[in-house]
Design a protein around this motif. Structure first.
Motif, PDB file in Angstrom:
ATOM      1  N   SER A 134      47.506  47.584  -3.199  1.00 15.88           N
ATOM      2  CA  SER A 134      47.124  46.192  -3.420  1.00 15.88           C
ATOM      3  C   SER A 134      47.777  45.290  -2.381  1.00 15.88           C
ATOM      4  O   SER A 134      49.004  45.244  -2.285  1.00 15.88           O
ATOM      5  CB  SER A 134      47.544  45.744  -4.825  1.00 15.88           C
ATOM      6  N   PRO A 135      46.993  44.535  -1.592  1.00 19.45           N
ATOM      7  CA  PRO A 135      47.586  43.603  -0.619  1.00 19.45           C
ATOM      8  C   PRO A 135      48.490  42.559  -1.276  1.00 19.45           C
ATOM      9  O   PRO A 135      49.503  42.167  -0.699  1.00 19.45           O
ATOM     10  CB  PRO A 135      46.364  42.942   0.030  1.00 19.45           C
ATOM     11  N   LEU A 136      48.124  42.110  -2.483  1.00 15.00           N
ATOM     12  CA  LEU A 136      48.922  41.082  -3.152  1.00 15.00           C
ATOM     13  C   LEU A 136      50.278  41.625  -3.593  1.00 15.00           C
ATOM     14  O   LEU A 136      51.292  40.927  -3.523  1.00 15.00           O
ATOM     15  CB  LEU A 136      48.158  40.526  -4.353  1.00 15.00           C
ATOM     16  N   THR A 137      50.302  42.866  -4.057  1.00 11.37           N
ATOM     17  CA  THR A 137      51.578  43.476  -4.433  1.00 11.37           C
ATOM     18  C   THR A 137      52.460  43.660  -3.212  1.00 11.37           C
ATOM     19  O   THR A 137      53.671  43.383  -3.244  1.00 11.37           O
ATOM     20  CB  THR A 137      51.351  44.830  -5.126  1.00 11.37           C
ATOM     21  N   LEU A 138      51.855  44.103  -2.106  1.00 13.13           N
ATOM     22  CA  LEU A 138      52.625  44.275  -0.876  1.00 13.13           C
ATOM     23  C   LEU A 138      53.123  42.927  -0.355  1.00 13.13           C
ATOM     24  O   LEU A 138      54.239  42.826   0.170  1.00 13.13           O
ATOM     25  CB  LEU A 138      51.768  44.968   0.180  1.00 13.13           C
ATOM     26  N   THR A 139      52.318  41.878  -0.526  1.00 11.92           N
ATOM     27  CA  THR A 139      52.738  40.530  -0.141  1.00 11.92           C
ATOM     28  C   THR A 139      53.975  40.107  -0.924  1.00 11.92           C
ATOM     29  O   THR A 139      54.955  39.599  -0.362  1.00 11.92           O
ATOM     30  CB  THR A 139      51.600  39.522  -0.403  1.00 11.92           C
ATOM     31  N   LEU A 140      53.938  40.315  -2.247  1.00 13.64           N
ATOM     32  CA  LEU A 140      55.058  39.917  -3.095  1.00 13.64           C
ATOM     33  C   LEU A 140      56.304  40.722  -2.766  1.00 13.64           C
ATOM     34  O   LEU A 140      57.412  40.160  -2.668  1.00 13.64           O
ATOM     35  CB  LEU A 140      54.681  40.095  -4.570  1.00 13.64           C
ATOM     36  N   GLU A 141      56.159  42.023  -2.580  1.00 15.87           N
ATOM     37  CA  GLU A 141      57.316  42.855  -2.216  1.00 15.87           C
ATOM     38  C   GLU A 141      57.927  42.415  -0.892  1.00 15.87           C
ATOM     39  O   GLU A 141      59.158  42.374  -0.733  1.00 15.87           O
ATOM     40  CB  GLU A 141      56.895  44.322  -2.120  1.00 15.87           C
ATOM     41  N   THR A 142      57.057  42.084   0.074  1.00 16.68           N
ATOM     42  CA  THR A 142      57.544  41.661   1.386  1.00 16.68           C
ATOM     43  C   THR A 142      58.322  40.354   1.275  1.00 16.68           C
ATOM     44  O   THR A 142      59.359  40.175   1.922  1.00 16.68           O
ATOM     45  CB  THR A 142      56.364  41.510   2.364  1.00 16.68           C
ATOM     46  N   TYR A 143      57.826  39.443   0.439  1.00 19.21           N
ATOM     47  CA  TYR A 143      58.561  38.183   0.233  1.00 19.21           C
ATOM     48  C   TYR A 143      59.921  38.448  -0.395  1.00 19.21           C
ATOM     49  O   TYR A 143      60.935  37.858   0.017  1.00 19.21           O
ATOM     50  CB  TYR A 143      57.769  37.232  -0.656  1.00 19.21           C
ATOM     51  N   LEU A 144      59.988  39.304  -1.387  1.00 24.09           N
ATOM     52  CA  LEU A 144      61.256  39.610  -2.039  1.00 24.09           C
ATOM     53  C   LEU A 144      62.265  40.187  -1.052  1.00 24.09           C
ATOM     54  O   LEU A 144      63.465  39.899  -1.120  1.00 24.09           O
ATOM     55  CB  LEU A 144      61.021  40.578  -3.198  1.00 24.09           C
ATOM     56  N   ARG A 145      61.769  40.992  -0.119  1.00 24.28           N
ATOM     57  CA  ARG A 145      62.641  41.553   0.900  1.00 24.28           C
ATOM     58  C   ARG A 145      63.085  40.470   1.886  1.00 24.28           C
ATOM     59  O   ARG A 145      64.254  40.437   2.295  1.00 24.28           O
ATOM     60  CB  ARG A 145      61.910  42.678   1.641  1.00 24.28           C
TER      61      ARG A 145
ATOM     62  N   ARG B 109      61.092  45.042  10.623  1.00 24.97           N
ATOM     63  CA  ARG B 109      62.148  44.113  10.195  1.00 24.97           C
ATOM     64  C   ARG B 109      62.389  44.172   8.692  1.00 24.97           C
ATOM     65  O   ARG B 109      63.550  44.149   8.246  1.00 24.97           O
ATOM     66  CB  ARG B 109      61.771  42.694  10.602  1.00 24.97           C
ATOM     67  N   LEU B 110      61.325  44.225   7.901  1.00 30.00           N
ATOM     68  CA  LEU B 110      61.475  44.097   6.452  1.00 30.00           C
ATOM     69  C   LEU B 110      61.235  45.398   5.681  1.00 30.00           C
ATOM     70  O   LEU B 110      61.560  45.470   4.497  1.00 30.00           O
ATOM     71  CB  LEU B 110      60.527  43.014   5.924  1.00 30.00           C
ATOM     72  N   TRP B 111      60.671  46.407   6.331  1.00 26.39           N
ATOM     73  CA  TRP B 111      60.386  47.671   5.648  1.00 26.39           C
ATOM     74  C   TRP B 111      60.981  48.848   6.417  1.00 26.39           C
ATOM     75  O   TRP B 111      60.253  49.792   6.770  1.00 26.39           O
ATOM     76  CB  TRP B 111      58.880  47.863   5.485  1.00 26.39           C
ATOM     77  N   PRO B 112      62.287  48.865   6.661  1.00 27.96           N
ATOM     78  CA  PRO B 112      62.875  50.010   7.368  1.00 27.96           C
ATOM     79  C   PRO B 112      62.754  51.311   6.566  1.00 27.96           C
ATOM     80  O   PRO B 112      62.834  52.395   7.145  1.00 27.96           O
ATOM     81  CB  PRO B 112      64.341  49.598   7.535  1.00 27.96           C
ATOM     82  N   ASP B 113      62.552  51.177   5.255  1.00 23.07           N
ATOM     83  CA  ASP B 113      62.420  52.352   4.380  1.00 23.07           C
ATOM     84  C   ASP B 113      60.962  52.627   4.034  1.00 23.07           C
ATOM     85  O   ASP B 113      60.666  53.231   3.008  1.00 23.07           O
ATOM     86  CB  ASP B 113      63.224  52.142   3.101  1.00 23.07           C
TER      87      ASP B 113
END
Length: 285
Positions: A69-80, A272-276
């Motif tokens: 889901s693009p929206l879930t990935l958007t929210l996770e990216t913001y949290l990071r 930058r935000l998803w090294p893992d």
């Protein structure tokens, strides 16, 4: 004894429908009780994770991207980006508004990813867009709406109508195809207007939108300058899915070949935000 058994059999024959109805009610009641108990147990478990830890509820992770889901990935990216501690939950992907993702925070539930990000920004003091000039804030809002409302709808149209859900079937091999999903999206896009165009016309329209994003991005590190903000999370969420979850789509070629600055942008945010990133993917079976 035999006479009693015969009478019992006779009574069952005469009241067969009533017995069936009672059994159905009992089974349905038991299922509802089990559903309610499990639901309450999940909420107790979420409330016990600790203060100010966000529980993000979404679809199960994918093997190309951390979430389909693009929206879930958007929210996770913001949290990071905001460095807000969070945990993922895949047991109950659809929340109080019937949408995914949604969150639980300190026992409170909230849906709609845009409203969630706005609330978290106020609560944790991470409103990155507040640092932008008024002109940049206007541009960021326009691009955010383009990506989350317009482009997301058309991309879903390609996934469920043109592609007929095959990429989702590859992403989730056990998931059945959903023709009704395509019908719903067709109806929604026809009401909106874009669905009345031919696929070729839609591709041209979306290419113009991606061209606008590419031109505005230029050689900047992020959409609004040298530092990422909320609109970058939304843009990353959508472009990432085009790059990895839409194999064979015309939009994949536009990003990877025609506008390499968009591809480089996605890889830059990812680094930058998803090294893992690889550790967050579902392991292929």
């Amino acid at each position: 004894m035999l006479e009693a058994v015969l009478k019992g059999c006779s009574w069952l024959r005469e009241n067969c429908e009533a017995v069936k109805g009672t059994m159905v009610l009992l089974v349905a009641g038991a299922a509802l009780v089990k559903f309610y108990v499990n639901r309450q147990n999940r909420r107790k478990r979420w409330a016990a994770v600790g203060k100010d830890i966000v529980i993000v509820h979404g679809l199960p992770k994918g093997h190309r991207t951390p979430n389909p889901s693009p929206l879930t990935l958007t929210l996770e990216t913001y949290l990071r980006l905001a460095k807000i501690p969070y945990q993922m939950d895949y047991e109950e992907p659809f929340g109080p508004m019937g949408k995914s993702p949604w969150i639980t925070l300190n026992g409170e539930e909230m849906g709609d990813s845009q409203m969630i990000i706005k609330m978290l920004g106020r609560r944790f003091g991470n409103d990155f867009s507040a640092k932008l000039t008024p002109e940049q804030q206007g541009a960021a809002r326009a691009f955010h709406m383009m990506v989350t409302e317009y482009l997301a709808l058309v991309f879903r149209m390609w996934r469920w109508v043109e592609n007929r859900g095959w990429t989702m079937l590859q992403e989730k091999p056990c998931a059945p195809k959903k023709p009704l999903k395509g019908q719903k999206i067709c109806k929604r896009t026809c009401i909106q207007g874009i669905g009345r165009h031919s696929p070729e016309e839609i591709h041209c329209i979306i290419e113009r939108n991606l061209t606008a994003i590419s031109l505005y991005l230029g050689d900047k590190a992020f959409l609004m300058g040298s530092d990422p903000c909320e609109v970058d999370c939304a843009l990353f969420g959508s472009l990432t899915h085009i790059m990895w979850n839409y194999p064979g789509s015309p939009y994949e070629t536009i990003i990877k070949v025609k506008y390499p600055n968009l591809k480089e942008y996605v890889l830059r945010v990812k680094e930058r935000l998803w090294p893992d990133w690889d550790q967050c993917l579902r392991s292929p079976k």
